[in-house]
Design a protein around this motif. Structure first.
Motif, short mmCIF file in Angstrom:
data_model
loop_
_atom_site.label_atom_id
_atom_site.label_comp_id
_atom_site.label_asym_id
_atom_site.label_seq_id
_atom_site.Cartn_x
_atom_site.Cartn_y
_atom_site.Cartn_z
N ASP A 1 -1.11 3.91 -1.93
CA ASP A 1 -2.15 3.71 -2.93
C ASP A 1 -3.28 2.88 -2.32
O ASP A 1 -3.21 2.47 -1.16
N ALA A 2 -4.33 2.63 -3.12
CA ALA A 2 -5.52 1.95 -2.60
C ALA A 2 -5.19 0.55 -2.09
O ALA A 2 -5.71 0.11 -1.05
N GLN A 20 -2.32 -0.59 -0.91
CA GLN A 20 -1.58 -0.52 0.36
C GLN A 20 -2.52 -0.18 1.52
O GLN A 20 -2.40 -0.73 2.61
N ARG A 21 -3.44 0.74 1.27
CA ARG A 21 -4.40 1.11 2.32
C ARG A 21 -5.22 -0.12 2.73
O ARG A 21 -5.49 -0.33 3.92
N SER A 51 1.21 8.87 0.95
CA SER A 51 1.89 8.24 -0.18
C SER A 51 1.33 6.86 -0.53
O SER A 51 1.78 6.23 -1.48
#
Length: 593
Positions: free
Chosen positions: A234-235, A237-238, A232
């Motif tokens: 997004d970029a 957050q990663r 779940s």
């Protein structure tokens, strides 16, 4: 300079890069305007076309992950989709190839060298992993050419590290293994040193294995331990999760447990996880164990046994992990040699190779070493090391400093010698007062360079970059002529008080950041009054209150203060974006008026 046309030595790394040159017959690594010799191998491509390289680019990773390129070394010389690792950014969408991104990093390093040397440079030696294939080597060379450099030689990283290790052992005959685990690649090489000749007997490795993989694996573990899933994310957050995991990994090299706090990370709220060293080792073990078969293969190819090796040298930032050192000891049946700076050994070796090619290292004579570290007192009463203990002399190193408070009229530079974290616990060798016009905080720029000559004379040069006015202090013999008993006492005390000293340093650094953050937040809220939603303002005020509360609490809790600082930093991200937008609008209005 020993040569009118010096050749740069460049370590183009996955995580960090370095540049250096042979100066006055000695290999040195060059620092950027901020005084750092390590340049993060990160490039940010802004929508407007602006290209930012290094630490400034890395700070954009969490905000604009799709426009911030990191670990591009893993993609260079490979066809699309060929790499096991796939980044969150899309180079095709950015209109760049891996070689072009690498060239932007090399241009930045070239600029650092030209500013330091005050001449144009156009020649370089660039290092690559020993296991890079022809395509990867050729693309690295092309990146150098795109940066305006004639690449005199591509050197394998373990060979460069062996040069750095063996420069003062030219008369010895030795067989050594160089275990190089960096941010994105792994190499193992067996070399023989004989009368100044370095011969590679065997080399192998994995160009898709490094500290980056540990970071991602630990990030996944942190997420799962909090009951969440990466599907779940997004970029952005990663990117935040990977940065937090990398920070935790580094701390766990010296600490047994850390807490990872990511405020407002998930839709359900904050992410918080306690990570113990054994958790990291459990996650990383399968990755580190992949190096074992390469080591065994290298020994087999070199037709020697581990007992015939004279030394096993550790290179690459990832070798700071205790688990890595343990695995290396198991593989080779001996304690690994950690005498080389794992971040700088390859870069220093590249400089040595460049010096050999240019003829600047025809007659190298190594003399004494510094028995204790040399540095200066920085804001908050901390010891900032410029030349670490056991540095071979002659040597030189420097950093850039700025005024810590507004309207400061001079900078007092206290020259210190010792191994303690706090300035008050080290010996003062002398002091320089550098005057400059009063101005805003951070407006003054003073470069400080330490140089120890072959006679053990320390010269400290302080330069006000605004006026190019130099102040020089010469300290006769104090740099190296220290009574053995005093040296032993200082080193013993640094060990005895290591825990207390480090706690005090961490607390002081966190407190200084707190004071800076709180001032900046108060000013920002005043400037953006009425433009920020009330609920957002309330979150910021609560986070600021938490910082002040922890600062005043007794006893000092450095970990809690750092966590409170991070929470305030995260809470003000939108406020920071708003400030930047307002500044850009104001600049545009001034331009149009």
């Amino acid at each position: 300079m020993a040569n009118a046309s010096p050749i740069l030595g460049i370590d183009l790394g996955t995580t960090n890069s370095l540049v250096g040159v042979v100066d006055s017959g000695f290999p040195i690594l060059l620092a950027d305007a901020e005084g750092s010799r390590l340049t993060p191998s990160a490039v940010h491509y802004a929508a407007g076309g602006r290209v930012t390289v290094g630490a400034a680019a890395l700070r954009q990773r969490a905000l604009e992950p799709a426009r911030t390129v990191t670990s591009v070394k893993r993609l260079i010389g490979r066809r699309a989709g060929e790499s096991e690792w796939q980044p969150v950014y899309d180079l095709k969408a950015l209109g760049r190839t891996p070689a072009e991104v690498s060239s932007d990093i090399l241009k930045h390093l070239k600029g650092i060298a030209e500013r330091a040397l005050e001449i144009e440079v156009s020649r370089a030696v660039i290092t690559v992993p020993a296991y890079f294939n022809d395509a990867q080597r050729n693309e690295t060379k092309r990146a150098g050419e795109l940066a305006g450099l004639t690449v005199e030689r591509i050197v394998s990283e373990p060979t460069a590290a062996a040069l750095a290790y063996g420069l003062d052992k030219l008369e010895e005959n030795k067989k050594i293994a160089v275990y190089d685990l960096g941010g994105g690649t792994f190499d193992i090489s067996i070399l023989e040193m004989r009368e100044g000749v370095f011969q590679v007997l065997a080399t192998t490795g994995d160009t898709q294995l490094g500290g980056d993989d540990v970071d991602r694996a630990l990030g996944e573990w942190i997420l799962q331990s909090s009951g969440s899933s990466s599907e779940s994310l997004d970029a952005a957050q990663r990117a935040r999760l990977t940065v937090a995991a990398e920070d935790a990994k580094k701390k766990l090299s010296t600490e047994s447990e850390v807490t990872v706090d990511l405020p407002f990370f998930l839709s359900s709220g904050n992410l918080s996880a306690r990570v113990q060293r054994r958790d990291l080792e459990s996650v990383a073990r399968s990755l580190i164990e992949r190096t074992r078969r390469h080591c065994q293969r290298a020994l087999l190819d070199a037709n020697i046994t581990s007992s015939e090796l004279d030394d096993v040298i550790l290179v690459g930032g990832s070798t700071r992990m205790p688990l890595v050192r343990q695995v290396v000891q198991e593989i080779f049946g001996r304690e690994p040699n950690t005498s080389q700076n794992p971040d700088e050994a390859v870069g220093l070796g590249a400089v040595i190779q460049a010096g050999i090619l240019s003829g600047a290292l025809k007659n190298v004579v190594l003399l004494d070493v510094t028995p204790l570290s040399l540095g200066i007192e920085t804001f908050g009463g901390l010891m900032n090391i410029i030349i670490p203990r056991n540095s071979t002399i002659p040597c030189r190193a420097g950093e850039m400093f700025t005024n810590a408070v507004a309207n400061q009229q001079e900078m007092l530079i206290r020259v210190l010698q010792g191994e303690r974290e706090l300035a008050k616990d080290n010996w003062e060798l002398g002091r320089i007062a550098v005057p400059f016009p009063p101005g805003a905080k951070g407006s003054a720029r003073v470069g400080v360079q330490f140089a120890i000559d072959a006679n053990g004379i320390l010269q400290v040069l302080a330069r006000d970059t605004a006026t190019n006015t130099d102040t020089v202090l010469e300290i006769q013999n104090s740099a190296v002529d220290v009574d053995d008993e005093k040296v032993e006492k200082m080193i013993a005390e640094s060990v005895d008080f290591a825990f207390e000293d480090m706690n005090e340093r961490i607390w002081t650094e966190a407190r200084l950041k707190s004071e800076e953050l709180l001032r900046a937040v108060d000013e920002a809220l005043e400037q953006c009054a009425g433009l920020v939603p009330e609920d957002e303002v309330e979150k910021i005020k609560i986070a600021a209150h938490d910082v002040r509360h922890v600062m005043q609490a007794e006893p000092h809790d450095a970990r809690a203060l750092k966590a409170a600082n991070q929470a305030l930093d995260d809470a003000t991200q939108q406020l920071a974006v708003l400030l930047v937008e307002r500044a850009m609008e104001a600049a545009l209005e001034r331009k149009l008026s």
